[in-house]
Design an enzyme around this catalytic site. Structure first.
Site, PDB file in Angstrom:
ATOM      1  N   GLY A  41       0.842  -1.193   0.000  1.00  0.00           N
ATOM      2  CA  GLY A  41       0.000   0.000   0.000  1.00  0.00           C
ATOM      3  C   GLY A  41       0.876   1.242   0.000  1.00  0.00           C
ATOM      4  N   GLY A  43      -0.435   4.637   0.242  1.00  0.00           N
ATOM      5  CA  GLY A  43      -1.096   5.868   0.656  1.00  0.00           C
ATOM      6  C   GLY A  43      -0.182   6.616   1.614  1.00  0.00           C
ATOM      7  N   ALA A  45       0.217   6.342   4.757  1.00  0.00           N
ATOM      8  CA  ALA A  45       0.928   5.461   5.685  1.00  0.00           C
ATOM      9  C   ALA A  45       2.032   4.702   4.960  1.00  0.00           C
ATOM     10  CB  ALA A  45      -0.048   4.489   6.340  1.00  0.00           C
ATOM     11  N   GLY A  46       1.683   4.019   3.886  1.00  0.00           N
ATOM     12  CA  GLY A  46       2.640   3.144   3.208  1.00  0.00           C
ATOM     13  C   GLY A  46       3.791   3.897   2.575  1.00  0.00           C
ATOM     14  N   ARG A 331     -19.126  13.662  12.858  1.00  0.00           N
ATOM     15  CA  ARG A 331     -19.736  13.029  11.699  1.00  0.00           C
ATOM     16  C   ARG A 331     -20.859  12.056  12.041  1.00  0.00           C
ATOM     17  NH1 ARG A 331     -14.152  12.112   8.248  1.00  0.00           N
ATOM     18  NH2 ARG A 331     -13.956  14.318   7.743  1.00  0.00           N
ATOM     19  N   GLU A 426      -5.152   3.409   8.094  1.00  0.00           N
ATOM     20  CA  GLU A 426      -6.541   2.982   8.277  1.00  0.00           C
ATOM     21  C   GLU A 426      -6.641   1.466   8.464  1.00  0.00           C
ATOM     22  OE1 GLU A 426      -9.207   4.390   5.225  1.00  0.00           O
ATOM     23  OE2 GLU A 426     -10.946   3.410   6.118  1.00  0.00           O
ATOM     24  N   ARG A 436     -14.292   8.603  14.034  1.00  0.00           N
ATOM     25  CA  ARG A 436     -13.110   9.412  13.748  1.00  0.00           C
ATOM     26  C   ARG A 436     -13.506  10.866  13.526  1.00  0.00           C
ATOM     27  NH1 ARG A 436     -10.821  11.370   9.409  1.00  0.00           N
ATOM     28  NH2 ARG A 436     -11.927  10.156   7.844  1.00  0.00           N
ATOM     29  N   SER A 441      -7.594  11.638   9.991  1.00  0.00           N
ATOM     30  CA  SER A 441      -7.169  10.441   9.279  1.00  0.00           C
ATOM     31  C   SER A 441      -5.808  10.663   8.638  1.00  0.00           C
ATOM     32  CB  SER A 441      -8.202  10.105   8.199  1.00  0.00           C
ATOM     33  OG  SER A 441      -7.706   9.094   7.376  1.00  0.00           O
ATOM     34  N   LEU A 442      -5.648  11.780   7.921  1.00  0.00           N
ATOM     35  CA  LEU A 442      -4.347  12.094   7.326  1.00  0.00           C
ATOM     36  C   LEU A 442      -3.300  12.166   8.432  1.00  0.00           C
ATOM     37  CD1 LEU A 442      -5.197  14.814   4.628  1.00  0.00           C
ATOM     38  CD2 LEU A 442      -4.847  12.374   4.303  1.00  0.00           C
TER      39      LEU A 442
END
Lengths: 639, 247
Positions: A41, A43, A45-46, A331, A426, A436, A441-442
């Site tokens: 991955g 994104g 994180a990866g 949310r 994630e 969340r 998240s970012l």
């Protein structure tokens, strides 16, 4: 035996991470060169993890299913990234960011992990700025902030409505630099099909080359999964259409426990379903709720155009129900409130399944130009998809599946219950509890990649320095490859009548109806029954054309759908087990008189981690009790 | 609506390709272009025919994975629109729509409408970054950057790497792509340290990979779904020239 040792360091909250960093084992530079790490991955994180591990001197092999790492779905995050910089002097601090996340997650996240996420947040902004990420600036040349839901400070850094894209390109540039240096090797257009475990440790993966169809073996001393969430379980979601849960599911089958699978965030502001062929729901950033006001007509079934409905006949229901936070409630609260209004018959549009998000007052007060500067690209996007101009007519929005707080269970080092197998971003469960908050998240995913895994993985690899290069001729690789091939053959041999996508669509509908924004015992049980029936139909009537030795998108889709069935059932099982309502998980049986979520701390203040036994046995529940030593557990209120 | 699709089919990189016509009925004007192709593929698979392979992912115009040359134009006739954002309401009932892959020596066809755009990654790897290791950054606000420069950098940075510029250019030049990255980073003080090296290395890599020269026709700017301006190319030329002069 309790499988769950979270390895939370002792000591005061604010000192845990620095003490831990100072006491865990290190790998010296000469040994790093001999160690291989697989990162799946690319994104936030990866890519961040791969780049940082490459900089440290490890040999990193990086995998993604897209044609290039720059397309991972972090690219689509819009509104922003949080950090406790307190540049606004509005009383922000690491503790306050931590507290907001713990409260926002409805007291179902681990204190130590959340505090660490808040602690490293400032480094992320510095890192990206140094990389040339063009965050929004004020006229004085310093960085600007905006507010997001569920908090009362302005701590969100942003790059128009494309913050995810800009951050991802920052991480991608760092990864590209390491590829150029030769520390990272990129394998794009690969699907992970299995995790190889040797003597109880993760030692590699089996991947399918999506261009040639070839099944490949890749060995390493450790495997890091940065494969994102499983929100496409709903078929229609804000995720990329190829986003999938196969890596997490394969890891789960190989012994990694899966935590809180039913904690799924339904994002309140998405463009609603407009036609029957629709393949995805596009998010409209939460940042819009800074200036947009959400309303429905006071009269049921009012068919007038929105601009023809006078002010006094509008119900700004969030402002009415939650005066303290108004349109900026978290949310889960905003999503449920929209559902409540629509279910009660006040929804707008042909289907009655949408509410208005109106910018009229903001445009009047700030001018069209100011609104355009903040949200121009989002307005443009809305008009392209929905066909109406949001400067002139309110947007129509409705909740959609978005983010999965649940994921692979990890300890404080982000290692799963399989030694040497890590989950970051994630893909893990650890920081967001049952809900969340926006723009976190970012923050968490980049934090895991840049500032957590590069340290914590060394603690494991320090004991691996004597392990030679992992041979892919080991019988475990052979067995894994055989299993993967036999699954593909089995899928192709069905030779039924329906394409994989049609099964995915039907599975999504079952999940939305039975395990969506509101759940109850009867519905969840019915959901499991329907999933089982559909799964049976899948294995008897799936149709795949072409062969396995070529680029074949039908094989890719079929494999992903096959894995979705298992995870869908696990979501329902977890939701059935958790009889309380908390965060995004709303059990209709557990609500207050006012229709708010009712938590049950006495019985459910734990992380539910599920162990896969086999196809025919129900998964086994392991509990990680949550303790709150540094915050007072309260009823979450945004009134 | 009923439409006829004329689609480029090519089994793999080595095979010879050809156009194949497919009639498609019951197309809703509300469908996106890719949802229309989903409907075609659904039909083809049910009939036992190989579906049309095409790249796509986010379906909201930001990942850059979708491509397609539609009726002779990259991402179709709408301006500032990616193929996934294109909707069938802009086509007419009874229309014949031709769909081809990107055509460029540097982007070889992989299958049907899918091409290999790996060359873009190689260009970025040659220098499209600021060399800063994780953890070594100073506080963000220690280096103020004027709002105008930051906004300029953002506009350049909004490139999605789809390759429409290359597909549109009669010389298959990647100058718009390269220049957007060079100008983005040159707008920041921290990006200027390596600016000369960056421009030279990226341009050299672009040439090596078989992209053509820029002859300033401006076609790329017109077709760019993100509106990247050719002012970036002028800026790259300046950076490149000053780099060469300082050699």
């Amino acid at each position: 035996m309790n499988k769950l040792n979270s390895k939370i360091p002792d000591g005061p909250l604010a000192e845990k991470w620095s003490k831990h960093k100072a006491s865990i084992k290190l790998v010296n530079p000469a040994n790093k060169k001999r160690l291989e790490i697989i990162v799946v991955g690319t994104g936030l994180a990866g890519a961040s993890a791969a780049a940082s591990l490459g900089e440290l001197g490890y040999n990193v092999k990086v995998f993604c299913y897209q044609d290039t790492p720059r397309r991972a779905h972090s690219v689509a995050a819009q509104g922003g990234i949080n950090a406790a910089k307190n540049y606004k002097n509005d009383g922000d601090s690491v503790y306050r960011l931590f507290y907001d996340m713990i409260k926002g997650g409805d007291y179902r996240a681990r204190e130590a992990n959340v505090y660490r996420a808040a602690e490293v947040s400032n480094n992320i902004i510095d890192q990206y700025t140094a990389q040339g990420v063009p965050f929004a600036r004020e006229y004085g040349g310093l960085l600007d902030n905006r507010s997001f839901g569920g908090v009362q400070v302005s701590r969100t850094f942003y790059a128009k409505g494309q913050t995810g894209q800009q951050c991802l390109l920052g991480s991608y540039s760092a990864l590209s630099r390491q590829i150029n240096k030769g520390t990272c090797t990129m394998y794009s257009r690969r699907d992970l099909l299995d995790i190889v475990v040797v003597d109880g440790k993760a030692r590699g993966i089996i991947a399918r080359n999506l261009i040639t169809g070839e099944i490949e073996r890749h060995g390493a001393h450790a495997v890091v999964l940065a494969t994102g969430g499983y929100g496409t379980i709903y078929y229609m979601s804000t995720l990329a259409v190829n986003s999938n849960a196969s890596a997490a599911w394969k890891a789960h089958k190989k012994g990694a426990l899966f935590a809180n699978p039913s904690f799924i965030q339904i994002h309140p502001t998405c463009i609603p379903v407009l036609n029957d062929y629709q393949s995805k729901l596009t998010l409209m950033s939460e940042s819009l709720r800074n200036d947009g006001r959400i309303w429905v007509p006071k009269e049921k079934g009012d068919k007038r155009l929105p601009n023809d409905i006078p002010e006094e006949e509008r119900d700004y229901y969030l402002e009415r129900r939650y005066p303290a936070f108004g349109n900026l409630v978290p949310r889960d609260v905003a999503s449920r409130a929209a559902k409540e209004r629509c279910d009660a018959g006040y929804g707008v549009g042909d289907t009655g399944l949408s509410v208005y998000l109106d910018f009229k007052d903001a445009i009047k007060k700030q001018g069209k130009e100011a609104i355009e500067a903040k949200y121009g690209n989002l307005f443009e996007m809305y008009e392209k998809i929905a066909g109406t101009n949001p400067y002139e007519r309110p947007m129509r929005i409705y909740p959609a599946g978005h983010y999965t707080m649940g994921g692979l269970w990890v300890d404080y080092n982000l290692m799963t219950t399989v030694p040497g197998l890590y989950a970051i971003g994630e893909a893990n469960f650890s920081d967001h509890g049952a809900n969340r908050l926006g723009a976190s998240s970012l923050m968490q995913t980049a934090g895991d990649g840049y500032f957590v895994i590069p340290y914590t993985i060394g603690d494991y690899l320090a004991d691996e320095i004597r392990t030679p290069k992992i041979s892919t001729d080991l019988p475990e690789f052979e067995a894994s490859e055989k299993e993967v091939l036999s699954q593909i053959d089995k899928l192709m041999a069905i030779n039924g009548t329906q394409p994989a996508k049609s099964f995915h669509k039907r599975l999504g509908k079952i999940m939305w109806d039975h395990a969506g924004m509101a759940r109850n015992e009867e519905g969840l049980k019915e959901g499991i029954k329907l999933i089982n029936e559909l799964e049976k139909e899948f294995w008897t009537d799936l149709k795949i054309t072409g062969t396995k030795d070529e680029l074949n998108q039908e094989i890719e889709k079929a494999g992903r759908v096959a894995d979705f069935f298992g995870i869908a059932k696990l979501i329902c099982q977890d939701a059935l087990n958790r009889k309380e309502s908390c965060g995004a998980h709303f059990r209709e049986e557990s609500q207050t008189e006012g229709g708010e979520a009712k938590r049950d701390d006495e019985n459910y203040s734990y992380v539910a981690a599920w162990e896969y036994i086999d196809e025919n046995t129900a998964q086994k529940l392991h509990k990680e009790e949550l303790t709150f030593d540094f915050v007072e557990v309260k009823v979450r209120s945004y009134k | 609506m009923n439409i006829t699709l004329k689609i480029w089919r090519q089994k793999n990189a080595k095979a010879k390709g050809q156009f194949v016509e497919y009639p498609l009925s019951d197309v809703s004007p509300e469908m996106s272009f890719l949802e229309m192709l989903d409907a075609l593929n659904n039909k083809l698979v049910k009939e036992g025919t190989d579906p049309v392979a095409f790249d796509n992912d986010c379906r909201e115009g930001i990942c850059g994975m979708c491509s397609l040359y539609i009726n002779g134009r990259a991402h179709g006739q709408e301006t500032r629109t990616t193929t996934c954002e294109l909707h069938m309401r802009v086509f007419k009932d009874g229309e014949t729509i031709s769909i081809e892959p990107w055509r460029s020596k540097a982007f070889p066809v992989v299958k049907d409408l899918i091409v290999d755009r790996n060359a873009f990654d190689k260009i970025i790897q040659a220098g499209g970054f600021i060399s800063v290791n994780t953890g070594s950054a100073s506080d963000s606000n220690s280096i103020p950057v004027s709002k105008a420069k930051a906004d300029d950098a953002f506009d350049s940075a909004s490139c999605i790497g789809c390759g429409a510029c290359v597909a549109t250019c009669k010389n298959s030049s990647a100058m718009l792509f390269v220049s957007a990255k060079v100008s983005q980073l040159a707008n920041f003080p921290q990006g200027q340290v390596e600016a000369a090296k960056r421009a030279k290395n990226m341009v050299a890599k672009m040439d090596e990979l078989g992209f053509g020269n820029c002859t300033n026709t401006g076609a790329c700017e017109v077709e760019c779904p993100k509106g990247i301006s050719i002012k970036n190319i002028a800026k790259l030329n300046r950076e490149y020239l000053s780099a060469k002069l300082s050699d």
